[in-house]
Design a protein around this motif. Structure first.
Motif, PDB file in Angstrom:
ATOM      1  N   UNK A 148     -26.382  47.623  51.578  1.00  0.00           N
ATOM      2  CA  UNK A 148     -25.551  46.740  50.789  1.00  0.00           C
ATOM      3  C   UNK A 148     -25.610  47.188  49.338  1.00  0.00           C
ATOM      4  N   UNK A 149     -24.510  47.700  48.881  1.00  0.00           N
ATOM      5  CA  UNK A 149     -24.450  48.296  47.543  1.00  0.00           C
ATOM      6  C   UNK A 149     -24.696  47.282  46.428  1.00  0.00           C
ATOM      7  N   UNK A 150     -24.133  46.095  46.538  1.00  0.00           N
ATOM      8  CA  UNK A 150     -24.263  45.098  45.472  1.00  0.00           C
ATOM      9  C   UNK A 150     -25.723  44.677  45.294  1.00  0.00           C
ATOM     10  N   UNK A 151     -26.444  44.493  46.384  1.00  0.00           N
ATOM     11  CA  UNK A 151     -27.853  44.106  46.315  1.00  0.00           C
ATOM     12  C   UNK A 151     -28.661  45.214  45.658  1.00  0.00           C
ATOM     13  N   UNK A 152     -28.455  46.438  46.139  1.00  0.00           N
ATOM     14  CA  UNK A 152     -29.191  47.563  45.573  1.00  0.00           C
ATOM     15  C   UNK A 152     -28.914  47.702  44.080  1.00  0.00           C
ATOM     16  N   UNK A 153     -27.661  47.628  43.696  1.00  0.00           N
ATOM     17  CA  UNK A 153     -27.293  47.768  42.285  1.00  0.00           C
ATOM     18  C   UNK A 153     -27.931  46.666  41.442  1.00  0.00           C
ATOM     19  N   UNK A 154     -27.927  45.441  41.932  1.00  0.00           N
ATOM     20  CA  UNK A 154     -28.505  44.325  41.186  1.00  0.00           C
ATOM     21  C   UNK A 154     -30.014  44.492  41.034  1.00  0.00           C
ATOM     22  N   UNK A 155     -30.691  44.885  42.112  1.00  0.00           N
ATOM     23  CA  UNK A 155     -32.140  45.093  42.046  1.00  0.00           C
ATOM     24  C   UNK A 155     -32.466  46.219  41.071  1.00  0.00           C
ATOM     25  N   UNK A 156     -31.757  47.325  41.189  1.00  0.00           N
ATOM     26  CA  UNK A 156     -32.027  48.472  40.321  1.00  0.00           C
ATOM     27  C   UNK A 156     -31.719  48.179  38.853  1.00  0.00           C
ATOM     28  N   UNK A 157     -30.793  47.263  38.592  1.00  0.00           N
ATOM     29  CA  UNK A 157     -30.460  46.863  37.222  1.00  0.00           C
ATOM     30  C   UNK A 157     -31.358  45.734  36.714  1.00  0.00           C
ATOM     31  N   UNK A 158     -32.284  45.262  37.563  1.00  0.00           N
ATOM     32  CA  UNK A 158     -33.167  44.138  37.223  1.00  0.00           C
ATOM     33  C   UNK A 158     -32.353  42.887  36.899  1.00  0.00           C
ATOM     34  N   UNK A 159     -31.213  42.730  37.568  1.00  0.00           N
ATOM     35  CA  UNK A 159     -30.326  41.586  37.368  1.00  0.00           C
ATOM     36  C   UNK A 159     -30.590  40.558  38.468  1.00  0.00           C
ATOM     37  N   UNK A 160     -31.610  39.755  38.253  1.00  0.00           N
ATOM     38  CA  UNK A 160     -32.036  38.815  39.287  1.00  0.00           C
ATOM     39  C   UNK A 160     -31.040  37.675  39.479  1.00  0.00           C
ATOM     40  N   UNK A 161     -30.221  37.370  38.490  1.00  0.00           N
ATOM     41  CA  UNK A 161     -29.165  36.378  38.688  1.00  0.00           C
ATOM     42  C   UNK A 161     -28.137  36.905  39.684  1.00  0.00           C
ATOM     43  N   UNK A 162     -27.808  38.194  39.588  1.00  0.00           N
ATOM     44  CA  UNK A 162     -26.866  38.794  40.539  1.00  0.00           C
ATOM     45  C   UNK A 162     -27.471  38.851  41.931  1.00  0.00           C
ATOM     46  N   UNK A 163     -28.768  39.143  42.026  1.00  0.00           N
ATOM     47  CA  UNK A 163     -29.440  39.143  43.323  1.00  0.00           C
ATOM     48  C   UNK A 163     -29.338  37.741  43.932  1.00  0.00           C
ATOM     49  N   UNK A 164     -29.644  36.732  43.141  1.00  0.00           N
ATOM     50  CA  UNK A 164     -29.605  35.351  43.633  1.00  0.00           C
ATOM     51  C   UNK A 164     -28.204  34.979  44.119  1.00  0.00           C
ATOM     52  N   UNK A 165     -27.183  35.429  43.423  1.00  0.00           N
ATOM     53  CA  UNK A 165     -25.809  35.109  43.810  1.00  0.00           C
ATOM     54  C   UNK A 165     -25.442  35.699  45.174  1.00  0.00           C
ATOM     55  N   UNK A 166     -26.155  36.717  45.604  1.00  0.00           N
ATOM     56  CA  UNK A 166     -25.868  37.351  46.895  1.00  0.00           C
ATOM     57  C   UNK A 166     -26.547  36.655  48.066  1.00  0.00           C
ATOM     58  N   UNK A 167     -27.438  35.709  47.772  1.00  0.00           N
ATOM     59  CA  UNK A 167     -28.182  35.019  48.819  1.00  0.00           C
ATOM     60  C   UNK A 167     -27.393  33.850  49.392  1.00  0.00           C
ATOM     61  N   UNK A 168     -27.454  33.703  50.718  1.00  0.00           N
ATOM     62  CA  UNK A 168     -26.890  32.513  51.364  1.00  0.00           C
ATOM     63  C   UNK A 168     -27.756  31.313  50.991  1.00  0.00           C
ATOM     64  N   UNK A 169     -27.175  30.128  50.977  1.00  0.00           N
ATOM     65  CA  UNK A 169     -27.935  28.926  50.625  1.00  0.00           C
ATOM     66  C   UNK A 169     -29.133  28.716  51.539  1.00  0.00           C
ATOM     67  N   UNK A 170     -28.993  29.064  52.819  1.00  0.00           N
ATOM     68  CA  UNK A 170     -30.057  28.849  53.807  1.00  0.00           C
ATOM     69  C   UNK A 170     -30.770  30.148  54.188  1.00  0.00           C
ATOM     70  N   UNK A 171     -30.815  31.107  53.260  1.00  0.00           N
ATOM     71  CA  UNK A 171     -31.431  32.406  53.515  1.00  0.00           C
ATOM     72  C   UNK A 171     -32.863  32.236  54.027  1.00  0.00           C
ATOM     73  N   UNK A 172     -33.254  33.107  54.943  1.00  0.00           N
ATOM     74  CA  UNK A 172     -34.630  33.156  55.440  1.00  0.00           C
ATOM     75  C   UNK A 172     -35.272  34.421  54.884  1.00  0.00           C
ATOM     76  N   UNK A 173     -36.374  34.253  54.151  1.00  0.00           N
ATOM     77  CA  UNK A 173     -37.092  35.388  53.566  1.00  0.00           C
ATOM     78  C   UNK A 173     -38.424  35.547  54.275  1.00  0.00           C
ATOM     79  N   UNK A 174     -38.638  36.714  54.873  1.00  0.00           N
ATOM     80  CA  UNK A 174     -39.907  37.016  55.545  1.00  0.00           C
ATOM     81  C   UNK A 174     -40.693  37.993  54.691  1.00  0.00           C
ATOM     82  N   UNK A 175     -41.831  37.541  54.236  1.00  0.00           N
ATOM     83  CA  UNK A 175     -42.718  38.305  53.367  1.00  0.00           C
ATOM     84  C   UNK A 175     -43.592  39.237  54.203  1.00  0.00           C
ATOM     85  N   UNK A 176     -44.018  40.349  53.613  1.00  0.00           N
ATOM     86  CA  UNK A 176     -44.922  41.227  54.347  1.00  0.00           C
ATOM     87  C   UNK A 176     -46.347  40.672  54.467  1.00  0.00           C
TER      88      UNK A 176
END
Length: 139
Positions: free
Chosen positions: A1-29
């Motif tokens: 996913x290009x938008x996610x990668x670009x946002x992470x690499x730009x340290x744009x955490x607001x853009x990362x957040x905007x890509x998340x679904x409201x009910x996103x499931x995050x599995x930590x290592x």
């Protein structure tokens, strides 16, 4: 996913957040049960961004128009080099519905767990603030 990668690499955490679904499931290592919801996931990702040093994506696996992607990365946590993978699953609207992170080696995962534990209070506060702001805007 290009938008996610670009946002992470730009340290744009607001853009990362905007890509998340409201009910996103995050599995930590380093945690057994997934975290659920945009507010807590965004807060965790902000903490990860503070903890990781020299973060870079090395390779992306998946079809550009597909719903499943693997983004392989390298980073440093303190004096530990880690490699890992972000597994993304998109929902029908193109938002990130599932985000699973894997890291290696064990010493790197342990360093990540310790560094994230040090961020716990700040992460919890950020998640509560975001959740409160969402609730207020829904009223």
């Amino acid at each position: 996913m290009r938008a996610f990668r670009a946002a992470v690499e730009a340290h744009d955490m607001d853009a990362v957040e905007a890509l998340l679904a409201d009910d996103v499931a995050f599995s930590s290592p380093v945690v057994f049960k997934p975290y659920r919801g945009k507010a807590v996931t965004a807060a965790i990702l902000r903490a990860v961004e503070r903890v990781f040093e020299d973060f870079r994506y090395e390779r992306v696996i998946g079809e550009a128009d597909g719903r499943d992607h693997a983004l392989l990365f390298t980073a440093r946590v303190g004096d530990r080099e880690i490699s890992g993978c972000d597994f993304l699953h998109l929902d029908a609207s193109g938002r990130i519905a599932e985000l699973t992170v894997m890291v290696r080696p064990l010493s790197g995962a342990q360093a990540l767990q310790a560094a994230m534990a040090a961020q716990f209070e700040r992460t919890a506060e950020e998640a509560q603030e975001k959740q409160g702001a969402r609730a207020a805007s829904a009223d």
